[in-house]
Design an enzyme around this catalytic site. Structure first.
Site, PDB file in Angstrom:
ATOM      1  N   ARG A 261       0.884  -1.188   0.000  1.00  0.00           N
ATOM      2  CA  ARG A 261       0.000   0.000   0.000  1.00  0.00           C
ATOM      3  C   ARG A 261       0.906   1.218   0.000  1.00  0.00           C
ATOM      4  NH1 ARG A 261      -5.393   1.301   3.444  1.00  0.00           N
ATOM      5  NH2 ARG A 261      -6.121  -0.106   1.812  1.00  0.00           N
TER       6      ARG A 261
ATOM      7  N   HIS B 236      -7.190   0.870  -6.693  1.00  0.00           N
ATOM      8  CA  HIS B 236      -7.428  -0.039  -5.557  1.00  0.00           C
ATOM      9  C   HIS B 236      -8.076  -1.317  -6.104  1.00  0.00           C
ATOM     10  CE1 HIS B 236      -7.730  -1.379  -1.581  1.00  0.00           C
ATOM     11  NE2 HIS B 236      -8.611  -0.540  -1.059  1.00  0.00           N
TER      12      HIS B 236
ATOM     13  N   GLN C  41     -10.069  -3.873  -3.943  1.00  0.00           N
ATOM     14  CA  GLN C  41     -11.407  -3.405  -3.558  1.00  0.00           C
ATOM     15  C   GLN C  41     -12.420  -3.728  -4.650  1.00  0.00           C
ATOM     16  OE1 GLN C  41     -12.159  -1.874  -0.509  1.00  0.00           O
ATOM     17  NE2 GLN C  41     -14.205  -2.395  -1.233  1.00  0.00           N
TER      18      GLN C  41
ATOM     19  N   ASP D 267     -17.446   7.172  -1.975  1.00  0.00           N
ATOM     20  CA  ASP D 267     -16.239   6.982  -1.161  1.00  0.00           C
ATOM     21  C   ASP D 267     -15.956   8.324  -0.497  1.00  0.00           C
ATOM     22  OD1 ASP D 267     -13.894   5.991  -0.044  1.00  0.00           O
ATOM     23  OD2 ASP D 267     -12.725   6.064  -1.896  1.00  0.00           O
TER      24      ASP D 267
ATOM     25  N   CYS E  44     -16.447   1.457   0.044  1.00  0.00           N
ATOM     26  CA  CYS E  44     -15.285   0.608   0.366  1.00  0.00           C
ATOM     27  C   CYS E  44     -14.918   0.672   1.839  1.00  0.00           C
ATOM     28  CB  CYS E  44     -14.097   1.000  -0.504  1.00  0.00           C
ATOM     29  SG  CYS E  44     -13.493   2.672  -0.186  1.00  0.00           S
TER      30      CYS E  44
ATOM     31  N   ARG F 138     -13.593  -8.803   0.838  1.00  0.00           N
ATOM     32  CA  ARG F 138     -12.153  -8.555   0.620  1.00  0.00           C
ATOM     33  C   ARG F 138     -11.376  -9.829   0.939  1.00  0.00           C
ATOM     34  NH1 ARG F 138     -10.120  -3.378   0.894  1.00  0.00           N
ATOM     35  NH2 ARG F 138      -8.203  -4.420   0.271  1.00  0.00           N
TER      36      ARG F 138
END
Ligand code: CP
Ligand code: NVA
Length: 304
Positions: free
Chosen positions: A106, A133, A136, A223, A262, A290
């Site tokens: 990340r 991402h 996700q 988001d 998310c 996930r």
């Protein structure tokens, strides 16, 4: 399933068949886990995770996912690595490749992942960058498939910031024949190249009007306005009140539309509690998925 790609950095590396195949395998792994447990198909395999930024879901789901498949994961904050004292990402990639079977990172800048991928001989997974991402999106499309029974032909309305999560979702839509309408303030649109490439495979509409996006939508997504890499407090003026997913906006989508996020959410900014806590919200399934999708991904990359 064997993937053609060594790494997963954006989602553009996958073919439509691979994308849908990963989702179907995730659904199988989820059923198997709920029936008593997964087989140790990653026994003696290791995942090394590097975090430049905080995480709850990504860290825990990768670590527990490896454990449930018989493998092992280690977690490294980049501050605790020699990276923080100037060791290059190239040398880090070469060193880690001698110890571990897969690297998940990340990062702030996506180009760091490109360098990791170039110099690591083992698979590299993007656990979130400023631009994408992909993990996700895998979980999001698995959740949509579970709730709607299909993907092709559905319509997703994205409301708010055209950010990293939005960019990956656009690739996911292109890979599965889902249509997307994206409502953002001017200047907050998703990546132009991603939109251009994805328009070749599906309908991607950009608008500044949330009502255009939610019309006939099967899925409404938002988001945070404040991504970790983009935290300027002045941004909020551009988004509120127009780009908030509240009950009134949710009611303009299809009656059986689902709400997705998310997480982490800033309640009563991009989404009201009345929506995120409603029966239309699937955010907890989305977070759970996930785990299942990353397990399918790890198996596909490490066992390949
Ligand atoms: N959605 C997501 O990636 O959550 P974390 O930042 O908690 O990992
Ligand atoms: N867009 C958010 C997603 C967090 C999971 C960010 O980059 O911080």
């Amino acid at each position: 399933m064997k993937l053609k790609t060594k790494d997963l950095l954006t989602l553009a590396e996958l073919t439509p068949k691979e994308f849908v195949g990963l989702i179907d395998h995730s659904i199988k792994l989820k059923k198997e886990l709920k029936k008593g447990g997964n087989k140790p198909i990653l026994k003696n395999k290791t995942l090394t995770m590097i975090f430049q930024k905080p995480s709850t879901r990504t860290r825990v789901s990768f670590e527990i996912g490896m454990y449930q498949l018989g493998g092992y994961a280690i977690n490294l904050s980049s501050n605790d690595m020699q990276l923080s004292r100037g060791e290059s990402i190239e040398d880090t990639a070469k060193t880690l490749s001698r110890y571990t079977d897969c690297i998940m990172a990340r990062v702030y800048e996506h180009k760091l992942l490109d360098k990791l991928s170039e110099h690591a001989s083992v698979p590299v997974i993007n656990g979130l960058s400023d631009s994408f991402h992909p993990c996700q999106t895998l979980a999001d499309f698995m959740t949509i498939k579970e709730k709607k029974g299909k993907l092709k032909g559905l319509k997703i309305a994205w409301i708010g910031d055209g950010n990293n999560v939005c960019n990956s979702m656009i690739y996911g839509a292109a890979l599965s024949g889902v249509n997307m309408s994206i409502a953002t303030p001017k200047g907050f649109e998703p990546d132009k190249t991603v939109v251009k490439e994805s328009k070749k495979s599906t309908n991607i509409e950009l608008t500044t009007d949330p009502l255009v996006a939610t019309k006939n939508a099967d899925v409404v997504v938002t988001d945070t306005y404040f991504s970790i890499h983009n935290n300027d407090s002045k941004r909020i003026k551009k988004f509120l009140p127009k780009y908030q997913v509240n009950s009134k906006l949710m009611n303009t989508a299809k009656k059986n539309a689902i709400f997705m996020h998310c997480l982490p959410a800033k309640r009563n900014q991009e989404v009201t509690s009345s929506v995120i806590d409603s029966s239309q919200s699937v955010v907890w399934d989305e977070a759970e998925n996930r785990l299942h999708t990353q397990k399918a991904l790890l198996v596909a990359l490490i066992r390949a």
